[in-house]
Scaffold this active site. Structure first.
Site, PDB file in Angstrom:
ATOM      1  N   HIS A 165      33.972  37.478  27.007  1.00  0.00           N
ATOM      2  CA  HIS A 165      33.942  38.366  28.175  1.00  0.00           C
ATOM      3  C   HIS A 165      35.251  38.426  28.938  1.00  0.00           C
ATOM      4  O   HIS A 165      35.298  39.014  30.022  1.00  0.00           O
ATOM      5  CB  HIS A 165      32.859  37.928  29.158  1.00  0.00           C
ATOM      6  N   LYS A 173      32.836  44.151  43.465  1.00  0.00           N
ATOM      7  CA  LYS A 173      33.009  43.281  42.305  1.00  0.00           C
ATOM      8  C   LYS A 173      33.556  41.944  42.806  1.00  0.00           C
ATOM      9  O   LYS A 173      33.962  41.839  43.959  1.00  0.00           O
ATOM     10  CB  LYS A 173      33.958  43.891  41.281  1.00  0.00           C
ATOM     11  N   ARG A 174      33.588  40.935  41.924  1.00  0.00           N
ATOM     12  CA  ARG A 174      34.192  39.663  42.314  1.00  0.00           C
ATOM     13  C   ARG A 174      35.614  39.903  42.820  1.00  0.00           C
ATOM     14  O   ARG A 174      36.278  40.843  42.386  1.00  0.00           O
ATOM     15  CB  ARG A 174      34.272  38.726  41.109  1.00  0.00           C
ATOM     16  N   LYS A 209      41.553  42.425  39.459  1.00  0.00           N
ATOM     17  CA  LYS A 209      40.698  43.567  39.807  1.00  0.00           C
ATOM     18  C   LYS A 209      41.354  44.420  40.895  1.00  0.00           C
ATOM     19  O   LYS A 209      40.957  45.525  41.166  1.00  0.00           O
ATOM     20  CB  LYS A 209      39.317  43.088  40.247  1.00  0.00           C
ATOM     21  N   THR A 241      30.846  46.817  34.501  1.00  0.00           N
ATOM     22  CA  THR A 241      29.542  47.476  34.381  1.00  0.00           C
ATOM     23  C   THR A 241      29.225  48.232  35.675  1.00  0.00           C
ATOM     24  O   THR A 241      28.466  49.195  35.656  1.00  0.00           O
ATOM     25  CB  THR A 241      28.414  46.450  34.094  1.00  0.00           C
ATOM     26  N   LYS A 245      27.415  51.940  36.442  1.00  0.00           N
ATOM     27  CA  LYS A 245      26.325  52.161  37.410  1.00  0.00           C
ATOM     28  C   LYS A 245      26.707  53.250  38.408  1.00  0.00           C
ATOM     29  O   LYS A 245      25.897  54.128  38.734  1.00  0.00           O
ATOM     30  CB  LYS A 245      26.023  50.861  38.170  1.00  0.00           C
TER      31      LYS A 245
HETATM   32  O1  DL6 Z   1      30.771  41.532  29.959  1.00  0.00           O
HETATM   33  C1  DL6 Z   1      30.305  41.441  31.241  1.00  0.00           C
HETATM   34  C2  DL6 Z   1      31.448  41.279  32.211  1.00  0.00           C
HETATM   35  C3  DL6 Z   1      32.497  42.357  32.071  1.00  0.00           C
HETATM   36  O2  DL6 Z   1      31.928  43.596  32.355  1.00  0.00           O
HETATM   37  C4  DL6 Z   1      33.654  42.085  33.014  1.00  0.00           C
HETATM   38  O3  DL6 Z   1      34.670  42.995  32.755  1.00  0.00           O
HETATM   39  C5  DL6 Z   1      34.160  40.678  32.814  1.00  0.00           C
HETATM   40  O4  DL6 Z   1      35.119  40.357  33.800  1.00  0.00           O
HETATM   41  C6  DL6 Z   1      33.032  39.672  32.886  1.00  0.00           C
HETATM   42  N1  DL6 Z   1      33.545  38.399  32.486  1.00  0.00           N
HETATM   43  C7  DL6 Z   1      33.252  37.262  33.066  1.00  0.00           C
HETATM   44  C8  DL6 Z   1      33.814  36.051  32.413  1.00  0.00           C
HETATM   45  N2  DL6 Z   1      34.577  35.312  33.213  1.00  0.00           N
HETATM   46  N3  DL6 Z   1      35.609  35.629  33.730  1.00  0.00           N
HETATM   47  N4  DL6 Z   1      36.530  35.959  34.164  1.00  0.00           N
HETATM   48  O5  DL6 Z   1      32.550  37.197  34.050  1.00  0.00           O
HETATM   49  O6  DL6 Z   1      32.014  40.008  31.955  1.00  0.00           O
END
Ligand code: DL6
Length: 822
Positions: free
Chosen positions: A364, A556-557, A562, A664, A668
Site C-alpha cells: 500500500h 485524509k491523514r 499528501k 480512495t 468517494k
Molecule cells: O490502499 C489503500 C490505501 C491507499 O489508498 C493510500 O493511497 C495509501 O496511502 C494507503 N497506505 C497506507 C499504508 N501506510 N502508509 N503510508 O495506509 O493505502
C-alpha cells in the site's frame, strides 16, 4: 401469488416495532417512558441482529457444506465506522425501520448518531479492508476478516487553541451491540522462551519452542452483512488477555496491585492501534501485537480446516487463501511454517509449497519508512523459533533463486536478503512478504508499475508473473446509497435500483449531463447536502459558512506527501490577493480540512496548527467580505466523512506524483459529484481516464518529471526567489500575522519547505496548482458547465466499486467460487 423466498426480508413495520420494544424491555431492561436515545439505538440494533444472526447461521452452514476455498483477510486495521445504517441498508430494512421508529416518536438518523465509530484503523488501508469485507459478503464469497480488537482505536482528536490533542477513543465503553464474544474459540499464544532441538525415536530432528509466556486470544465477531442480506460473513477481532490473570497468593499477601500485573501486561497487547514505536518497549509491543493476531488467526484457520479434513494437509492450499494487508501481518508466513513443520510434522518442502500457495500480499505504499523492519535481536528474544525459520527461508531463497540468476553477485544478495546487515541487523518484512507470497499486488495502475520498476524490480525478474495490480475501490452502498440518500433516490429513478450492485449502470446518466432539468435536480441535491454540512460545521466549530460558496475539501491523514501544506500555501496566496484587491475576482470559497496527524509527527501537527491559525485570521477578517473561509473539522472519522463527501464541490487530491499509492477518498468524492483537483498520481489517473481529463483539474509534475527533477537536483530556493507570491507567503510564516504576539510559531513549515529541501516538491507544483484553482473558479461561475462536469464525474465512477476490486482479486489472485446462501 409468488411465495416468499427464505431470504426475503420478512419483517414489516409492525413486527419491527414490536421487536424493538421487546428488546428495549427485555434486553435493555428499561421502558418506553424511561429509555434514553442510546437504549433505543441498542434496542433497534438488537432487533436487527435477530435478522443478522439467522442469516449468519445459514451462511456458516452453507459454507461448511460446500467447503470451497475461503479468503482470510489479515489486517491490522479495519476502519468500520458505524454499522446501524449500513446493516439496515444491506438488509433492505432502512425504510421500514425509519417508519417504525417514527411511529414510536423517534428519528432513525438521530439514533444512528448515538453509535460511536469503530475506528480500528488509521486511514485508507483500514477503510479499504472494511469496504472489501462488505463486497466479499455482497458477492457471496466465503471470507473472514481477521484483526485486533483494540480497546482504543485511533485516538480521538481535539483541537485546543489550534493544536491537535490526542484523547483515548473508547468506542465500546458502554458495550457495542454489533459484536459477539466467542469464548468457545479462545486461543493461547506463546511468546519469548527458547528453542530446543530434540531427536525423535525415528531418528529425525525436531525443534521445540518452549514459550516463556502465554497470552490468551479472545475472539469477538462482528457480523458483516452483504448487500441483499443473503450472506453474512464475520470479522473476527482478537482481544488479548492473561492466561492466569489473578494471583490469589499475592493478593492475600497484600500485593493488591501486583496480583493483577500479569493481567495488565497481557491486555496491553490489544490496548491501542499503532503504539508509539519510538521506544524499545514500543517496538516490542508492536511486534507482539502483530504476532498475537496472526498466530490467533492461523490457529483459528487450522481449527476450521481440521474440522473438515483432519490431519490431511493435501487440500490445505486449495481451501485456504490468506491475504496480507500490508506488511503488518507478515509474521503469519513463518507462523504457518512453524505450525506445519513443528506441530504437524510436515517436511519443510511440503510446508513451504503450502505456504507459498496460500499467501498473497498487498503493498500500500512505496514510502521506505512504511516497509517494516524489525531488529534481529528483538525477534530472537520474542519469537526465537520464527527467527530460525526466517533464516531458513532466506538461505533457501538466496541459494535457489538469487545465486542461479546472479551468480556471485553479493550486492544483489544483500539487497534481496530478508536480513539487512548493519550495526543493527534487521528483518525486512517486505522482502519476506514477496518471497513467501504467490502474488503481490499494488493498489492502482501507476502504483503497481512503480512497485515493479522501483521497489521490487529484481523480484519481478525472478518471478515475472508474481507482481500485479488490483486497483482499489469503495463500496457504493456506504459511499452513495447510505450517505447521499437524495442522490441515491434520483439514481433509482433514472437507472433503476440495481446500481448499488452494478455501479457501471450509472454511466447511462452521462446522457443527461447536458439536460438542464437533470442538472437542476442534481445540483439541488448537492445544495441540500451542503446546507446540511453548514449546520454540522457551525455545530462542530462555531464557524459560519455559506452554502453559496464552493466547498473545497481535503480529507485524509496528515502527511507531507499528501501536501495539505500546498493547499494552505494557496489559501494564503488567495488571502493576500484579496487583501491587495478586495474586488479580486473569485467565487466565494470554503476550504475544509479533516485530518489526524500521527502523535509523533511534529511537522504534521504544526501544519494542523498553521491551518487553524490561518483559519482564525481569515474567517474573522471583514475586509475580504466572507469570500474566503477555512474550516478544520476536528476528529476526522468515517461518520464525519459520510457528511463531508456528499457536500463536496471540489476534491483535493494533490499528492506529489508517485507517492500516493491509490487514494480512495478521491473515488468517494467523485462518485458524489465532486470535481477533482489533482496530480497524476495513484488512482487519480484512472479517475481522469474514466471521467475524461477535461472534467478534472489535473495539474503538476508527473511521476517521470518528479523523478527527473529530483535527479537534476531540486532546489526549492529557485522557486522562492523566482515567484514573488511564494516568497511572500513563505515569509508570512515567520511573522506574527496569524499568531499575534508570537512570531515564528509557524516557521517550521517555511523551514521544511526551504532548508528542509521540500522533499515533496510543493513549491515546484505551486504555480500549476494555483492555475488549476483558477480553472475551477471559472468552471464554477458557469453553473451549467459545472453541473455537467459534476454529473459526468459521478456517473463514470463505476470502475471504483469495491465489488470490481474483489472480482479482480478473485480472478487474479484468490481463485474463489461464489457460494450462494439459499
Ligand atoms: O490502499 C489503500 C490505501 C491507499 O489508498 C493510500 O493511497 C495509501 O496511502 C494507503 N497506505 C497506507 C499504508 N501506510 N502508509 N503510508 O495506509 O493505502
Amino acid at each position: 401469488m409468488a411465495t416468499k423466498k427464505k431470504t426475503d426480508i420478512l419483517l414489516d413495520k409492525e413486527q419491527l416495532k414490536a421487536s424493538i420494544i421487546r428488546h428495549l424491555r427485555s434486553t435493555l431492561g428499561t421502558s418506553e417512558e424511561k429509555a434514553s436515545q442510546e437504549s433505543w439505538w441498542k434496542a433497534t440494533a438488537a432487533a436487527v441482529n435477530e435478522q443478522v444472526y439467522e442469516r449468519l447461521t445459514r451462511t456458516q452452514q452453507t459454507h461448511l457444506k460446500q467447503d470451497t476455498r475461503a479468503i482470510h483477510y489479515l489486517s491490522a486495521e479495519f476502519l468500520m465506522g458505524r454499522l446501524t445504517s449500513n446493516n439496515l441498508h444491506n438488509l433492505s430494512l432502512y425504510k421500514v425501520c425509519d417508519e417504525a421508529l417514527a411511529d414510536l416518536g423517534l428519528n432513525l438518523s438521530d439514533l444512528c448518531e448515538c453509535e460511536p465509530d469503530m475506528a480500528l484503523g488509521n486511514g485508507g488501508l483500514g477503510r479499504l479492508a472494511a469496504c472489501f469485507i462488505d463486497s466479499l459478503a455482497t458477492l457471496s464469497y466465503p471470507a473472514i476478516g481477521y484483526g485486533i480488537h483494540y480497546e482504543h482505536g485511533l485516538f480521538r482528536q481535539e483541537i485546543q487553541d489550534g493544536r491537535q490533542i490526542e484523547r483515548p477513543d473508547s468506542w465500546r465503553e458502554y458495550g457495542n451491540p454489533w459484536e459477539i464474544c466467542r469464548p468457545e474459540s479462545v486461543q493461547e499464544i506463546p511468546l519469548y522462551g527458547y528453542v530446543e532441538t530434540v531427536f525423535c525415536d525415528d531418528g529425525h530432528m525436531k525443534k521445540v519452542w518452549h514459550a516463556g509466556r502465554k497470552i490468551k486470544g479472545v475472539p469477538w465477531d462482528i457480523p458483516v452483512v452483504g448487500f441483499g442480506g443473503h450472506t453474512v460473513n464475520i470479522l473476527r477481532l482478537w482481544e488479548s488477555r492473561a492466561s492466569e490473570f489473578f494471583d490469589w497468593d499475592v493478593f492475600n499477601a497484600g500485593g493488591y496491585l501486583d496480583s493483577q500485573a500479569e493481567k495488565a501486561q497481557a491486555e496491553t497487547i490489544s490496548k491501542v492501534l499503532y503504539p508509539n514505536d519510538e521506544t524499545e518497549a514500543g517496538k516490542e509491543l508492536r511486534l507482539i501485537q502483530q504476532y498475537f493476531f496472526c498466530a490467533c488467526s492461523i490457529k483459528d484457520i487450522m481449527r476450521r480446516y481440521k474440522r473438515a479434513h483432519g490431519n490431511d494437509f493435501s487440500h490445505f492450499a486449495d481451501q485456504i487463501a490468506i491475504q496480507l494487508n500490508d506488511t503488518h501481518p507478515t509474521i503469519a508466513i513463518p507462523e504457518l511454517m512453524r505450525v506445519l513443520v513443528d506441530e504437524e510434522d510436515l517436511q519443510w518442502e511440503k510446508a513451504w509449497d503450502i505456504c507459498y500457495r496460500v499467501f498473497a500480499y498487498t503493498n500500500h505504499t512505496l514510502l521506505p519508512e512504511a516497509l517494516e523492519k524489525w531488529a534481529v535481536y528483538l525477534f530472537e528474544r520474542v519469537l526465537p523459533r520464527h527467527l530460525e525459520i526466517i533464516y531458513e527461508i532466506n538461505s533457501r531463497f538466496l541459494s535457489e533463486k538469487v545465486e542461479p540468476m546472479w551468480p556471485g553477485n553479493d550486492a544483489i544478495k544483500a539487497k534481496l536478503s530478508i536480513i539487512e546487515e548493519g550495526d543493527v541487523r534487521k528483518v525486512r518484512m517486505g522482502n519476506l512478504c514477496v518471497i513467501g507470497s504467490n502474488k503481490v499486488n499494488g493498489v492502482a495502475e501507476v502504483h503497481s508499475r512503480l512497485v515493479k520498476e522501483d521497489l521490487f524490480p529484481e523480484f519481478d525478474q525472478i518471478w515475472p508473473d508474481k507482481l500485479c495490480n488490483v486497483t482499489n475501490g469503495v463500496t457504493p452502498r456506504r459511499w452513495l446509497l447510505a450517505c447521499n440518500p437524495e442522490l441515491a433516490a434520483l439514481y433509482d429513478e433514472v437507472v433503476g435500483k440495481e446500481w448499488p450492485l452494478k455501479l457501471d449502470l450509472l454511466r447511462s446518466v452521462v446522457k443527461f449531463a447536458d439536460d438542464k432539468a437533470f442538472q437542476k435536480q442534481f445540483m439541488t441535491i448537492k445544495r441540500h447536502n451542503k446546507e446540511k454540512l453548514v449546520e454540522v460545521i457551525k455545530a462542530e466549530t462555531g464557524i459560519d459558512v455559506s452554502a453559496e460558496a464552493i466547498f473545497d475539501i481535503q480529507i485524509k491523514r496528515l502527511h507531507e506527501y499528501k501536501r495539505q501544506q500546498l493547499n494552505l500555501l494557496h489559501i494564503m496566496a488567495l488571502y493576500r490577493r484579496l487583501l491587495a484587491d478586495p474586488d479580486y475576482d473569485m467565487h466565494p470559497r470554503v476550504f475544509i480540512f479533516g485530518s489526524k496527524a500521527a502523535p509523533g509527527y511534529k511537522l504534521a501537527k504544526d501544519i494542523i496548527y498553521a491551518i487553524n491559525k490561518v483559519a482564525e485570521r481569515v474567517n474573522n477578517d471583514v475586509r475580504i467580505k466572507g469570500k474566503l473561509k477555512v474550516v478544520f473539522m476536528p476528529n476526522y472519522r468515517v461518520s464525519l466523512a459520510e457528511k463531508l463527501i456528499p457536500a463536496a464541490d471540489v476534491s483535493e487530491q494533490i499528492s506529489t506524483a508517485g507517492y500516493e499509492a491509490s487514494g480512495t477518498g478521491n473515488m468517494k468524492m467523485a462518485l458524489n459529484g465532486a470535481i477533482t483537483i489533482g496530480t497524476l498520481d495513484g488512482a487519480n489517473i484512472e479517475i481522469a481516464e474514466e471521467a475524461g481529463e477535461e472534467n478534472c483539474a489535473i495539474f503538476g509534475l508527473t511521476v517521470d518529471e518528479v523523478k527527473a527533477l529530483k535527479a537534476r537536483g531540486y532546489n526549492p530556493y529557485d522557486f522562492y526567489y523566482a515567484n514573488s507570491e511564494i516568497k511572500a507567503v513563505l515569509d508570512w510564516f515567520d511573522t506574527d500575522y496569524f499568531t499575534p504576539g508570537r512570531p515564528g510559531e509557524l516557521s517550521s513549515i517555511k523551514r521544511a519547505l526551504l532548508d528542509g529541501g521540500d522533499t515533496y516538491l510543493a513549491l515546484a507544483d505551486f504555480a500549476a496548482y494555483s492555475e488549476a484553482h483558477r480553472k475551477i473558479d471559472t468552471w464554477y461561475c458557469d453553473p451549467s458547465l459545472w453541473a455537467k462536469k459534476a454529473i459526468i464525474n459521478s456517473a463514470t465512477m463505476g470502475k471504483f466499486n469495491s465489488d470490481r476490486s474483489i472480482e479482480d482479486y478473485v480472478a487474479r489472485i484468490w481463485g474463489l467460487k461464489s457460494c450462494k446462501v439459499g
